[in-house]
Write an enzyme that holds these catalytic residues in place. Structure first.
Site, PDB file in Angstrom:
ATOM      1  N   SER A 184      34.812   5.798   8.168  1.00  0.00           N
ATOM      2  CA  SER A 184      35.404   6.505   9.303  1.00  0.00           C
ATOM      3  C   SER A 184      36.143   5.615  10.281  1.00  0.00           C
ATOM      4  O   SER A 184      36.987   6.106  11.023  1.00  0.00           O
ATOM      5  CB  SER A 184      34.312   7.274  10.056  1.00  0.00           C
ATOM      6  OG  SER A 184      33.342   6.384  10.577  1.00  0.00           O
ATOM      7  N   HIS A 212      33.379  12.176   5.746  1.00  0.00           N
ATOM      8  CA  HIS A 212      34.784  12.174   6.156  1.00  0.00           C
ATOM      9  C   HIS A 212      35.731  12.486   5.001  1.00  0.00           C
ATOM     10  O   HIS A 212      36.939  12.569   5.208  1.00  0.00           O
ATOM     11  CB  HIS A 212      35.146  10.834   6.788  1.00  0.00           C
ATOM     12  CG  HIS A 212      34.563  10.643   8.141  1.00  0.00           C
ATOM     13  ND1 HIS A 212      35.244  10.926   9.306  1.00  0.00           N
ATOM     14  CD2 HIS A 212      33.332  10.215   8.529  1.00  0.00           C
ATOM     15  CE1 HIS A 212      34.466  10.678  10.349  1.00  0.00           C
ATOM     16  NE2 HIS A 212      33.302  10.245   9.912  1.00  0.00           N
ATOM     17  N   LYS A 243      33.165  17.981  10.453  1.00  0.00           N
ATOM     18  CA  LYS A 243      34.503  17.445  10.231  1.00  0.00           C
ATOM     19  C   LYS A 243      35.382  18.550   9.622  1.00  0.00           C
ATOM     20  O   LYS A 243      35.871  19.413  10.326  1.00  0.00           O
ATOM     21  CB  LYS A 243      34.435  16.203   9.337  1.00  0.00           C
ATOM     22  CG  LYS A 243      33.456  15.145   9.800  1.00  0.00           C
ATOM     23  CD  LYS A 243      33.829  14.556  11.136  1.00  0.00           C
ATOM     24  CE  LYS A 243      32.971  13.372  11.533  1.00  0.00           C
ATOM     25  NZ  LYS A 243      31.576  13.669  11.904  1.00  0.00           N
TER      26      LYS A 243
END
Length: 397
Positions: A184, A212, A243
């Site tokens: 990330s 992610h 996310k």
């Protein structure tokens, strides 16, 4: 001695950051205008640091599902999953996730952070060894500490170093290898196919955190392991709802026939109130959209390419090849803080990332693109980064 004296050095660094402008760790979005825009301190601001990869926080289906869940099932569960906190919605989402991932079983956690804690604590104990990528997320490190297992770090994204360390494994030890799909901070991708070969060679288990990368990588959006064609070699997959799915919560999944024993052995799962109905309902709707609308992935990759190529063309030092996370390297902390404030003044919000929260002590302006960004918005962001580049060059002259 004051109980807060141990934080004196951190507080001192924070005070220096405040001397340069707005507190980057306390930015308030006064009005959320869309998945990509907000009003900050009275300024219309383009959001390029939210991890809202597919822009689903304003998905109409997810919003309506959440509203209906509140009306019919209330605001919260008031209990843990093993007490009174498992609703039909939780089971339905677990079944849908397992089907989407092609896994036998799935467990839903209250946050993505707890998903890592719960999985690691459940899988590893004091008699086991965890082999951990050095750049892993804080939640992974915390899970390792809580597990009581022996922890061996290997160099970031280095299968050869993992191979050497696994070769020293003692007979009778269970070995769990943990890596992330997309990291990330720098936006670099793990060579999961190579890690899978190493783990098979040594009879280890492999867990991949796709927090992610879920929804973004792979033909169906299942993550980097899917994109590299090695899903069957990944024993355990972990992810978050916060996310690409635009919600709150997390999941762990596996095809191991005894995986569900973690429901009675993982303390972060057992002793935490379950996710509220609205969160689960919105995530179900978002997952359904990801499953049926591959165009979202095409759009985020087009936006990532536009921003990555544009920033490189402006002369910025980028940390990794193109991905939805684009990290711009700054020469030092003072410059990074000043540049972050200047971008905010120009109406662009990115993440400021400084040590110790970054790998190798680098200072970053971290951008994350969304499928919801319009090409025109990215051009505006590039224009303001261009102005920043000119001002940085003038300051160095």
């Amino acid at each position: 001695m004051d109980i807060f004296d141990k934080y004196a050095q951190i507080a001192g660094r924070h005070d220096k950051v405040l001397e340069l402008g707005t507190d980057p760790f306390g930015v308030r979005l006064d009005e959320i205008l869309s998945a990509t825009e907000a009003r900050v301190d009275g300024r219309h601001t383009i959001l390029v640091g939210t991890n809202n990869y597919l822009g689903l926080t304003f998905d109409e289906g997810a919003i309506e599902a959440a509203v209906e869940a509140v009306r019919t099932q209330g605001t919260g569960t008031t209990g843990s999953r093993i007490a009174n906190g498992t609703y039909a919605l939780h089971r339905q989402l677990e079944e849908e996730f397992a089907q989407f991932l092609g896994r036998r079983s799935c467990m839903v956690f209250t946050t993505g952070y707890q998903a890592n804690l719960g999985m690691i604590v459940g899988l590893a104990g004091p008699r086991d060894v965890i082999y951990l990528d050095a750049d892993s997320h804080a939640s992974i490190y915390d899970g390792c500490r809580l597990s009581g297992a022996k922890v061996v770090r290997f160099r970031h994204n280095d299968p050869e170093d993992l191979d050497r360390r696994l070769a020293r494994q003692q007979e009778g030890e269970a070995a769990l290898v943990i890596v992330e799909g997309l990291y990330s901070m720098l936006g670099d991708v793990a060579p999961i196919a190579e890690f899978a070969e190493v783990k098979k060679k040594h009879g280890a288990w492999l867990m991949v955190d796709e927090a992610h990368s879920f929804g973004v990588f792979g033909e169906r959006g299942r993550g980097v392991a899917e994109a590299q064609g090695v899903e069957e070699d990944v024993d355990f997959v972990v992810g978050t709802f916060s996310k690409s799915l635009g919600g709150i919560g997390g999941f762990g999944a596996s095809s191991h026939p005894r995986f569900d024993v973690l429901r009675y052995c993982s303390r972060p799962y057992m002793f935490t109130a379950s996710p509220n109905p609205a969160s689960i309902a919105s995530v179900r709707a978002a997952l359904a959209r990801i499953d049926c609308e591959p165009g979202l992935r095409g759009q985020i990759w087009a936006n990532a390419r536009q921003l990555h190529e544009g920033l490189a063309g402006l002369g910025f030092d980028l940390c990794s090849p193109m991905s939805p996370v684009i990290a711009v390297k700054m020469p030092d902390e003072g410059t990074a803080v000043w540049a972050w404030n200047r971008l905010l003044e120009l109406g662009v919000y990115v993440n400021l990332a400084v040590p110790p929260g970054t790998p190798n002590g680098v200072c970053l302006l971290r951008c994350s693109v969304s499928a919801a960004h319009r090409s025109q918005q990215i051009e505006e962001v590039l224009g303001r980064f261009g102005q920043l580049a000119q001002e940085l060059a003038a300051a160095r002259a």
